[in-house]
Design a protein around this motif. Structure first.
Motif, PDB file in Angstrom:
ATOM      1  N   GLN A 151       0.816  -1.209   0.000  1.00  0.00           N
ATOM      2  CA  GLN A 151       0.000   0.000   0.000  1.00  0.00           C
ATOM      3  C   GLN A 151       0.854   1.265   0.000  1.00  0.00           C
ATOM      4  N   SER A 152       2.142   1.116   0.269  1.00  0.00           N
ATOM      5  CA  SER A 152       3.029   2.282   0.369  1.00  0.00           C
ATOM      6  C   SER A 152       4.258   2.082  -0.498  1.00  0.00           C
ATOM      7  N   CYS A 153       4.637   3.141  -1.215  1.00  0.00           N
ATOM      8  CA  CYS A 153       5.829   3.099  -2.071  1.00  0.00           C
ATOM      9  C   CYS A 153       6.855   4.111  -1.563  1.00  0.00           C
ATOM     10  N   ASN A 154       8.041   3.644  -1.287  1.00  0.00           N
ATOM     11  CA  ASN A 154       9.145   4.506  -0.872  1.00  0.00           C
ATOM     12  C   ASN A 154       9.994   4.846  -2.094  1.00  0.00           C
ATOM     13  N   ARG A 155      10.313   6.132  -2.276  1.00  0.00           N
ATOM     14  CA  ARG A 155      11.019   6.609  -3.460  1.00  0.00           C
ATOM     15  C   ARG A 155      12.318   7.311  -3.059  1.00  0.00           C
ATOM     16  N   PHE A 156      13.422   6.841  -3.630  1.00  0.00           N
ATOM     17  CA  PHE A 156      14.727   7.420  -3.320  1.00  0.00           C
ATOM     18  C   PHE A 156      15.482   7.693  -4.616  1.00  0.00           C
ATOM     19  N   THR A 157      16.051   8.896  -4.730  1.00  0.00           N
ATOM     20  CA  THR A 157      16.875   9.254  -5.878  1.00  0.00           C
ATOM     21  C   THR A 157      18.213   9.777  -5.365  1.00  0.00           C
ATOM     22  N   TYR A 158      19.284   9.279  -5.941  1.00  0.00           N
ATOM     23  CA  TYR A 158      20.638   9.662  -5.545  1.00  0.00           C
ATOM     24  C   TYR A 158      21.331  10.263  -6.764  1.00  0.00           C
ATOM     25  N   LYS A 159      21.879  11.469  -6.594  1.00  0.00           N
ATOM     26  CA  LYS A 159      22.498  12.175  -7.713  1.00  0.00           C
ATOM     27  C   LYS A 159      23.984  12.379  -7.441  1.00  0.00           C
ATOM     28  N   TYR A 160      24.788  12.184  -8.477  1.00  0.00           N
ATOM     29  CA  TYR A 160      26.240  12.256  -8.348  1.00  0.00           C
ATOM     30  C   TYR A 160      26.806  13.164  -9.438  1.00  0.00           C
ATOM     31  N   SER A 161      27.337  14.298  -9.028  1.00  0.00           N
ATOM     32  CA  SER A 161      27.937  15.252  -9.962  1.00  0.00           C
ATOM     33  C   SER A 161      29.451  15.110  -9.934  1.00  0.00           C
TER      34      SER A 161
END
Length: 238
Positions: A151-161
């Motif tokens: 019922q729940s979605c966890n969203r993670f985004t990791y950015k690398y410059s």
């Protein structure tokens, strides 16, 4: 964060599932990438990677043995101008289509969730590498159930410059074997990538994956100054 040995990390579990590795070569001239798939069932193991334009797609090795193509036949890699998209499912097409409309990588995934394969609810992992005007950055994303709650979605985004030379980031679907399979936890691992060329990179990754469960591997090195690339495909089924 501790830098881990690529070979030791990949071989630390018999079943990391599907995995994305993105980083930069030790010489600093190349953006480096890898995507692998593993399988426990006959249906999952009955696959190969094949080239499809600038990207790849999965294909049944023996079509007569394919029982359910819904979550295992897709295009893991597509290229949109200066962006190389790598994912573990049909969200590759979603990212490609939405970024074509001007959305960011993170925005393009807002309409997607983890896979509907109860009780595992396999995470959707995605990556995007951008090389533009001699600059390189990349991002990784994971969409997963909230500790197995669909019922729940966890969203993670990791950015690398401007990623470090000789380093890579590794994200995968499962923490290890199990029933149900436990979803990946934490930040993408930081790996040492001391490989001199794409063949060393490819051979090192393939050798480290569990010999019984590995299915296919794709790798790519992109010259940051020009955008020109080389790719490799390794299939267990031949």
């Amino acid at each position: 964060m501790k830098t881990l040995s690529l070979s030791e990390e990949l071989s630390s579990t018999s079943y990391p599932g599907r995995g994305i590795i993105l980083g930069k070569s030790v010489c600093g001239k190349f953006a480096i990438a890898a995507y692998f798939i593993m399988g426990r069932s006959e249906n999952s193991r009955n696959r190969v990677f094949v080239q499809d334009g600038d990207g790849i797609r999965t294909q049944a090795f023996d079509p007569s043995k394919m029982s359910d193509p819904s979550l295992i036949i897709y295009a893991p890699v597509r290229v949109l101008k200066e962006v190389t998209i790598v994912t573990n499912g049909d969200q590759t097409d979603t990212v490609y289509d939405e970024m074509s409309k001007g959305k960011t990588f993170e925005e393009s995934l807002r309409g997607r969730e983890f896979e509907p394969d109860a009780p595992n609810f396999t995470p959707r992992i995605s990556g995007a590498m951008q090389i533009k005007e001699g600059a390189y950055n990349f991002a990784l994303s994971i969409l997963k159930s909230d500790n197995g709650n669909p019922q729940s979605c966890n969203r993670f985004t990791y950015k690398y410059s401007n990623p470090q030379n000789g380093k890579a980031r590794f994200i995968h679907t499962y923490m290890g074997d199990g029933n149900p399979l436990p979803s990946f936890e934490g930040e993408p691992a930081l790996l040492d990538a001391p490989f001199k060329d794409i063949d060393q990179w490819t051979d090192g990754i393939w050798a480290a994956l569990n010999k019984d469960n590995k299915v296919s591997l794709w790798t790519r090195w992109i010259e940051i100054s020009s955008g020109k690339f080389e790719s490799r495909i390794v299939n267990k089924n031949k």
